[in-house]
Write an enzyme that holds these catalytic residues in place. Structure first.
Site, PDB file in Angstrom:
ATOM      1  N   LYS A  88       0.834  -1.204   0.000  1.00  0.00           N
ATOM      2  CA  LYS A  88       0.000   0.000   0.000  1.00  0.00           C
ATOM      3  C   LYS A  88       0.871   1.257   0.000  1.00  0.00           C
ATOM      4  O   LYS A  88       0.645   2.187  -0.787  1.00  0.00           O
ATOM      5  CB  LYS A  88      -0.914  -0.009   1.226  1.00  0.00           C
ATOM      6  CG  LYS A  88      -1.851   1.176   1.330  1.00  0.00           C
ATOM      7  CD  LYS A  88      -2.600   1.196   2.654  1.00  0.00           C
ATOM      8  CE  LYS A  88      -3.438  -0.031   2.860  1.00  0.00           C
ATOM      9  NZ  LYS A  88      -4.275   0.051   4.087  1.00  0.00           N
ATOM     10  N   LYS A  93       2.843  -2.216  11.073  1.00  0.00           N
ATOM     11  CA  LYS A  93       1.523  -2.176  11.700  1.00  0.00           C
ATOM     12  C   LYS A  93       1.694  -2.565  13.160  1.00  0.00           C
ATOM     13  O   LYS A  93       2.713  -3.128  13.549  1.00  0.00           O
ATOM     14  CB  LYS A  93       0.563  -3.145  11.001  1.00  0.00           C
ATOM     15  CG  LYS A  93      -0.892  -2.714  11.056  1.00  0.00           C
ATOM     16  CD  LYS A  93      -1.196  -1.548  10.135  1.00  0.00           C
ATOM     17  CE  LYS A  93      -2.673  -1.178  10.191  1.00  0.00           C
ATOM     18  NZ  LYS A  93      -3.020  -0.143   9.204  1.00  0.00           N
ATOM     19  N   ASP A 140      -5.641   3.562  13.627  1.00  0.00           N
ATOM     20  CA  ASP A 140      -6.379   2.536  12.887  1.00  0.00           C
ATOM     21  C   ASP A 140      -7.659   2.308  13.698  1.00  0.00           C
ATOM     22  O   ASP A 140      -8.069   3.191  14.473  1.00  0.00           O
ATOM     23  CB  ASP A 140      -5.538   1.260  12.743  1.00  0.00           C
ATOM     24  CG  ASP A 140      -6.111   0.276  11.728  1.00  0.00           C
ATOM     25  OD1 ASP A 140      -6.070   0.574  10.529  1.00  0.00           O
ATOM     26  OD2 ASP A 140      -6.618  -0.785  12.144  1.00  0.00           O
ATOM     27  N   SER A 194      -1.055  10.757   5.748  1.00  0.00           N
ATOM     28  CA  SER A 194      -0.098  10.633   6.850  1.00  0.00           C
ATOM     29  C   SER A 194       1.309  10.967   6.356  1.00  0.00           C
ATOM     30  O   SER A 194       2.090  11.636   7.039  1.00  0.00           O
ATOM     31  CB  SER A 194      -0.121   9.213   7.422  1.00  0.00           C
ATOM     32  OG  SER A 194      -1.222   9.016   8.280  1.00  0.00           O
TER      33      SER A 194
END
Length: 447
Positions: free
Chosen positions: A116, A128, A168, A378
């Site tokens: 991504k 993550k 998230d 971001s």
């Protein structure tokens, strides 16, 4: 499943190492299936073990998070950070606070994040993290104490040139603020080390809207190129009712569509006249309430549980969570005339659903491409922090729209290049992979 011995072996090795990580295995399988043709045409990939290195995170950190609730009782949660790949830039990816967070979940999310972030065109690696902590039902003081404890450990592993987390599921402006305050206290520095910050301390305009807006910008371009169509006059069903769903609703409406359904973990609402977005924002963003409250103020239907994909629509945007839309749902959507499905969440469609959409020539766009707007802005927030300035909403929104159009074009071109025209899933995987693979080859086996 796999046609080449090399890719089959790579997946078998992952399966043997992580047999109890279903989400991660699902993500790896989907990507490797797309990359077989690339590996066949590029012998350097196998020679340099690029796929083997791609599926193995550079670092997986698990830690204990101890904190005290309002009753004075000590609670213990697990914290995670997977720093998956830094070939093209510092690690970048969100933090998820939800009871379902496990090593498998953060690894699948981190693996997807690598591709991504590559697709955005910005210099960001993939990561993550998160915790099995559930912020729902907790007081602000409890959330603050948890976030401070979580960041006390995480701060050892992050930095503006190393790893820049974001929010998230379960991690919004409140949580980012508490974590940033603790990071600053511990490090004695003001740095752009978290994104999604408040506007008063380095956040970016349009960050809240970015994922939902970006999703619609991508879909608009895909409809134009692949179907000579647009959102204008279309009926849209969106799952979820958090930031992504809310701002996808807002942008789809601005583009001429009528959004008729939203959901949360309890059930879904159907408003045949079109969703009253101001009411949804009041319920979900201001009061953190349940979507069912909507029907106490509007002539709309509320249904408990699943079933949202049974509502007839032209465009479906799953924006809730992974594997929420299965093969039966896909068949129902196609039967009811759906022409496009684009993922606002990470991997919300099961493999059976994606295969059916591709078989039926539905415009299907994967989350690693369509929900990249959040991490794109971001990245723009990181740029603004480094330059010590703030761009206007319009400047950020324009850059976001251009990035999402470029992601579609890169995906479509990659699919065409490898003989799969219109397959945006394969195209996104390939386009994201080729940039990362090139960087890994150029930097040697250390990456």
């Amino acid at each position: 499943m796999f046609k080449t011995e090399y890719v089959k072996r790579v997946y078998s090795e992952v399966e043997a190492k992580d047999p109890h990580q279903p989400e991660f295995l699902q993500a790896v399988r989907e990507v490797l299936e797309s990359l077989e043709v690339v590996a066949q045409q590029n012998p350097a990939i196998e020679k340099n073990a690029i796929l083997e290195r791609m599926v193995e995170p550079e670092r997986l950190i698990q830690f204990r998070v101890s904190w005290m609730d309002d009753a004075g009782k000590v609670q213990v949660n697990r914290g995670f950070r997977v720093q998956f790949n830094s070939a093209i830039g510092p690690y970048k990816g969100g933090l998820r606070f939800h009871p379902t967070v496990t090593a498998s979940v953060v690894k699948f999310l981190g693996f997807e994040q690598v591709l991504k972030n590559s697709l955005t065109g910005l210099p960001m690696g993939g990561a993550k993290g998160g915790s099995n902590f559930n912020p729902k039902g907790k007081s602000d003081a409890e959330v603050m104490r948890f976030c401070q404890s979580f960041m006390t450990e995480l701060t050892k592993h992050i930095g503006q040139f190393t790893d820049v987390p974001a929010g998230d599921i379960g991690v919004g402006g409140r949580e980012i603020g508490y974590m940033y305050g603790q990071y600053k206290r511990l490090q004695n520095e003001v740095a752009g080390v978290l994104t999604g910050k408040g506007l008063s301390y380095g956040g970016s305009l349009a960050r809240t809207e970015a994922t939902g807006y970006g999703l619609c910008y991508y879909v608009q371009e895909a409809l134009k190129v692949l179907k000579s169509d647009s959102f204008e006059g279309k009926t849209v069903v969106i799952s979820g009712s958090g930031n992504v769903a809310i701002f996808a609703t807002e942008k789809a409406t601005q583009l001429g569509a009528k959004v008729v359904a939203l959901s949360d973990s309890g059930g879904y609402i159907y408003d045949k006249n079109g969703i009253d977005l101001d009411l949804v924002k009041a319920i979900k963003l201001e009061r953190r309430g349940r979507i069912s409250e909507y029907c106490t103020q509007r002539d709309a239907e509320y249904h408990e549980g699943k079933g949202i994909w049974g509502i007839p629509c032209d465009i479906a945007l799953p924006c809730a969570t992974q594997n929420e839309l299965d093969g039966e749902d896909a068949k129902l959507l196609v039967k009811n005339g759906c022409i496009a499905v684009a993922e606002g969440a990470n991997m919300p469609c099961t493999p059976e659903a994606t295969e059916y959409f591709l078989e039926k020539d539905v415009v299907y766009a994967p989350g690693k491409a369509t929900n990249a707007g959040g991490v794109a802005v971001s990245g723009l927030e990181m740029t603004q922090n480094s330059m010590r300035l703030a761009w206007t909403f319009e400047e950020v929104d324009t850059r976001l729209r251009d990035i999402m159009i470029n992601i579609f074009q890169a995906s479509a071109q990659a699919a065409e290049k490898y003989g799969m025209p219109g397959n945006l899933l394969a195209g996104a995987n390939i386009a994201g992979f080729e940039k990362v693979a090139a960087a890994m080859l150029e930097q040697g086996v250390s990456y």
